[in-house]
Design an enzyme around this catalytic site. Structure first.
Site, mmCIF file in Angstrom:
data_model
loop_
_atom_site.group_PDB
_atom_site.id
_atom_site.type_symbol
_atom_site.label_atom_id
_atom_site.label_comp_id
_atom_site.label_asym_id
_atom_site.label_seq_id
_atom_site.Cartn_x
_atom_site.Cartn_y
_atom_site.Cartn_z
ATOM 1 N N CYS A 154 44.279 40.835 49.604
ATOM 2 C CA CYS A 154 45.499 40.996 50.291
ATOM 3 C C CYS A 154 46.069 42.292 49.671
ATOM 4 O O CYS A 154 45.245 43.351 50.200
ATOM 5 C CB CYS A 154 46.157 39.913 49.992
ATOM 6 N N HIS A 197 42.936 34.879 50.953
ATOM 7 C CA HIS A 197 43.285 34.470 49.746
ATOM 8 C C HIS A 197 41.942 33.554 49.129
ATOM 9 O O HIS A 197 42.286 32.239 49.366
ATOM 10 C CB HIS A 197 44.464 34.102 49.385
ATOM 11 N N GLU A 205 41.533 32.653 46.065
ATOM 12 C CA GLU A 205 41.947 32.060 44.914
ATOM 13 C C GLU A 205 42.924 30.816 45.336
ATOM 14 O O GLU A 205 43.225 30.031 44.499
ATOM 15 C CB GLU A 205 42.524 32.978 43.980
#
Lengths: 258, 81
Positions: free
Chosen positions: A99, A224, A226
């Site tokens: 990002c 994302h 994660e």
């Protein structure tokens, strides 16, 4: 490289976020991970060369003033441009930017990196076509196996959350990116077909969601991974059985790449 | 004292979603016949430097941070106050 422990730095300045999720993901694989604030690098207390992987997290570094990621990039360049170039030229080292991290890698000139490293930006992650912050789950098709995507299934879902994610560059560089097969993930529709808005959330050229440099050791990705590490982070967890979240596979590829 | 003024705008042909949104909002306020709205950023930087040195420094600021040459054009003026 199965079983080998890597040294991972999760880089921080004011305004980065999701460091904890990223840190936890590396810890899950028992890696030697630590938070490294840029000021520690500036003061010589930490050295980039001591790490195997640099992870540049998402967020709104330095308030996203000027352009998203540009201040983080300019500071990193002022502090450690030589070290960073050496890092990228070492094929055993890798950098991943998520990002805001992707925006930083573009502003640094490390991506798209059609000829390696560029001293000036060769592309931009611009304001979304919708002129809005786009925050939703998107579908991604893997375009090729890299050391960031080897373990990833063909079609995955990950969340995006950004206002500036439209990949833009000159037609010449875009052609080179495609010729070099540098696109790692493209936005697709839920069935895997061509993505129209909102499945391409930002108007990215050629539906580009993630790119790798021509050396294959720097990747930037807008969604994302994660934030989708565990199965229960997916919104359809009650309907679809998963062992792990789709973002898990990106970390697994990164750590088990040989 | 020097005053540098810098305007950073999108290159012709690069989409400007913010400009489009503002155009739409103006039309909702009944302003008619708007052909286009383009948004730019305007910086004022005050410097305590001699003119030539100041100009060079502002050019470096532009190169290092303020402009992404892939999408931006800029205008710069440096004057003594």
């Amino acid at each position: 490289m199965w079983g080998e422990i890597m040294k991972v730095a999760v880089l921080q300045i004011e305004g980065t976020n999701c460091e904890e999720e990223s840190y936890a993901a590396f810890k899950h694989f028992n890696q030697d991970v630590e938070y490294v604030h840029l000021n520690l690098v500036k003061r010589g207390k930490k050295r980039l060369e001591d790490y195997d992987i640099l992870f540049i997290p998402g967020g709104f570094s330095a308030g996203d003033y000027v352009r998203a990621g540009s201040i983080f990039a300019a500071r990193l360049k002022a502090i450690a441009w030589k070290e960073l170039k050496k890092f990228v030229e070492d094929e055993n080292k890798r950098i991943i930017g998520v990002c805001n991290g992707f925006q930083i890698l573009i502003e640094l000139g490390l991506l798209p990196g059609v000829d390696g490293i560029s001293e000036v930006p060769e592309a931009a992650l611009m304001v979304n076509d919708s002129n809005r912050f786009e925050c939703r789950w998107v579908y991604l098709r893997k375009e090729r196996d890299t050391s960031f995507s080897k373990e990833v299934p063909e079609l995955i879902a990950l969340p995006v959350a950004h206002a500036e994610g439209k990949f833009f560059t000159t037609s010449k560089i875009l052609e080179e990116i495609e010729e070099n097969r540098q696109v790692v993930f493209r936005y697709v529709s839920p069935s895997g077909g061509k993505a129209e808005y909102p499945w391409n959330p930002n108007g990215s050229l050629n539906d580009i969601a993630a790119l790798v440099n021509s050396y294959g050791n720097v990747m930037g990705i807008m969604p994302h991974p994660e934030r989708a590490f565990h199965w229960y982070q997916h919104p359809d967890w009650t309907r679809k059985k998963r062992e792990v979240g789709d973002g898990y596979y990106i970390f697994k590829s990164l750590l088990h790449h040989k | 004292m020097l005053k540098a003024t810098i305007i950073v705008r999108y290159k012709q042909g690069v989409d400007d979603p913010e400009g489009k949104s503002i155009k739409h909002s103006l039309e909702l306020l009944n302003f008619k016949d708007i052909q286009e709205v383009r948004v730019a950023k305007y910086y004022e930087i005050y410097l305590d430097k001699p003119l030539e040195e100041g100009k060079r420094e502002v050019e470096e600021m532009i190169r290092k941070l303020l402009v992404n040459p892939v999408i931006h054009d800029y205008e710069m003026r440096v004057e003594e106050l």
